[in-house]
Motif scaffolding. Sequence first.
Motif, PDB file in Angstrom:
ATOM      1  N   SER A 110       1.006  -1.199  -0.021  1.00  0.00           N
ATOM      2  CA  SER A 110      -0.096   0.094  -0.093  1.00  0.00           C
ATOM      3  C   SER A 110       1.000   1.215  -0.019  1.00  0.00           C
ATOM      4  CB  SER A 110      -0.708  -0.048   1.132  1.00  0.00           C
ATOM      5  OG  SER A 110      -0.160   0.263   2.502  1.00  0.00           O
ATOM      6  N   TRP A 111       0.263   2.186  -0.392  1.00  0.00           N
ATOM      7  CA  TRP A 111       0.931   3.670  -0.376  1.00  0.00           C
ATOM      8  C   TRP A 111       1.302   3.928   0.999  1.00  0.00           C
ATOM      9  CZ3 TRP A 111       0.455   8.521   2.186  1.00  0.00           C
ATOM     10  CH2 TRP A 111       1.357   9.383   1.574  1.00  0.00           C
ATOM     11  N   GLU A 112       0.542   3.713   2.038  1.00  0.00           N
ATOM     12  CA  GLU A 112       0.792   3.819   3.359  1.00  0.00           C
ATOM     13  C   GLU A 112       2.049   3.150   3.948  1.00  0.00           C
ATOM     14  OE1 GLU A 112      -2.513   3.904   5.878  1.00  0.00           O
ATOM     15  OE2 GLU A 112      -3.264   5.926   5.313  1.00  0.00           O
ATOM     16  N   GLY A 113       2.008   1.828   3.294  1.00  0.00           N
ATOM     17  CA  GLY A 113       3.178   0.942   3.764  1.00  0.00           C
ATOM     18  C   GLY A 113       4.474   1.420   3.108  1.00  0.00           C
ATOM     19  N   ALA A 114       4.419   2.124   1.897  1.00  0.00           N
ATOM     20  CA  ALA A 114       5.497   2.487   1.257  1.00  0.00           C
ATOM     21  C   ALA A 114       6.041   3.588   2.147  1.00  0.00           C
ATOM     22  CB  ALA A 114       5.177   2.979  -0.108  1.00  0.00           C
ATOM     23  N   VAL A 115       5.235   4.668   2.608  1.00  0.00           N
ATOM     24  CA  VAL A 115       5.634   5.698   3.370  1.00  0.00           C
ATOM     25  C   VAL A 115       6.527   5.164   4.842  1.00  0.00           C
ATOM     26  CG1 VAL A 115       4.996   7.621   4.866  1.00  0.00           C
ATOM     27  CG2 VAL A 115       4.051   7.196   2.315  1.00  0.00           C
ATOM     28  N   LYS A 116       5.781   4.150   5.323  1.00  0.00           N
ATOM     29  CA  LYS A 116       6.359   3.536   6.459  1.00  0.00           C
ATOM     30  C   LYS A 116       7.765   2.913   6.303  1.00  0.00           C
ATOM     31  CE  LYS A 116       1.775   2.587   8.541  1.00  0.00           C
ATOM     32  NZ  LYS A 116       0.894   1.626   8.883  1.00  0.00           N
ATOM     33  N   PHE A 117       7.930   2.280   5.194  1.00  0.00           N
ATOM     34  CA  PHE A 117       9.061   1.669   4.915  1.00  0.00           C
ATOM     35  C   PHE A 117      10.141   2.671   4.365  1.00  0.00           C
ATOM     36  CE2 PHE A 117      11.895   0.629   1.093  1.00  0.00           C
ATOM     37  CZ  PHE A 117      12.627  -0.475   1.761  1.00  0.00           C
ATOM     38  N   CYS A 118       9.712   4.145   3.898  1.00  0.00           N
ATOM     39  CA  CYS A 118      10.702   5.015   3.855  1.00  0.00           C
ATOM     40  C   CYS A 118      11.168   5.406   4.975  1.00  0.00           C
ATOM     41  CB  CYS A 118      10.023   6.266   3.129  1.00  0.00           C
ATOM     42  SG  CYS A 118       9.684   5.861   1.429  1.00  0.00           S
ATOM     43  N   ASN A 119      10.367   5.692   6.221  1.00  0.00           N
ATOM     44  CA  ASN A 119      10.805   6.222   7.590  1.00  0.00           C
ATOM     45  C   ASN A 119      11.664   5.254   8.076  1.00  0.00           C
ATOM     46  OD1 ASN A 119       9.716   8.747   7.404  1.00  0.00           O
ATOM     47  ND2 ASN A 119       8.418   8.431   9.166  1.00  0.00           N
TER      48      ASN A 119
END
Length: 273
Positions: A95-104
Motif C-alpha cells: 500500500s502507499w501507506e506501507g511504502a511511506v512507513k518503509f521510507c521512514n
Amino acid sequence: MKKLIYLTLILLLGLGVKAQKPEMVIIDGGSFYLGNDYSAQPDEKPEHKITLSTFCISKTEITFDMFDNFCRSTGFEYPDDGGFGRGNLPVMNVSWEGAVKFCNWMSARFGLEKVYDFVIDSSGNVIFKKINWDANGYRLPTEAEWEFVAKGGNKAQGFAYTGSNDLDEVAWYAKNSKGKPQEVGTLKANELGVYDLLGNSWEWCWDIYGADYYKKSSATDPRGPEKGEHRVYRGGNFNSEESFCRITKRFSLAPTVKTGMVGIRLVQKTCNK
C-alpha cells in the motif's frame, strides 16, 4: 520522550536484520515538459514546463529482500508475492501507506533524518503532521520527479520509452515477461542509468491524484494537490499491455490498498554513500 522510545524500539526490533541500502543515482535538476498534449487521456494535459531541483533516485525498484527486512524487523505484514517468489524480484502489493512507513524505517536504519512525520489514528491510518522536504532521508518520488527520470532527465534523447524506442529492451511487460515479474536491473537502463521504470512493478509516487492538476500545478518542484482520496502510481507492470507502459500515463489508488501489484522506488534529497 515518545519519539526516543519509538526509535529505540525500531532499532531493538531490527537487531540481527541486515538492511540493504539501495544504490542511488544523482539526478541533476533541470527543466522539462511534464504531461502529453497528444494523449487521449485528459489528465495528462496540458503539457507544461516545470523545473526540478537536484535529487537522487534508486537505480532499481525496491526488492522483496529489502522490504522483507523491514517486515521482519517491525512486524509489518509481509506483502503478497502472488506465488511468483521473492528475493530480488521487485516488491509489489504494498500500500502507499506501507511504502511511506518503509521510507521512514529505512531512514532510521541508516541514521538519516526522516522526511515524513506522522501518527497512526485509531483506524490504523497514517495522519501526517509534517513533511520535511529538506531531510536527507528516504521518501517516495513526486510524480514530476518520476516522469523527469523516465524521460531521461537532462540526458534525454527523446525516446518513445524510457531509454529506448523498443519497449522490449527496457521493460518487462505482457509481451516478454512470460506472465511473471523478473529480477530487477536485468534489462537495459535508461539514459540516466536507472532500470525498470516501465514494466515489472508499478511504482508509487508521493502525489495525491488530481485529474485536472496539470492545469494549475506549480512550475517549480510540484508535489501534487493538497487534498484528494487517491495517490498516484506510475510505470506499468509485468502483466501490462504496451499502452499501459507509456511514460506519461497516470494511475491512482487509495493509499490503503495492498493489491494491484504496486511497488516502490526511493528518492533522497542528496545521495548518502
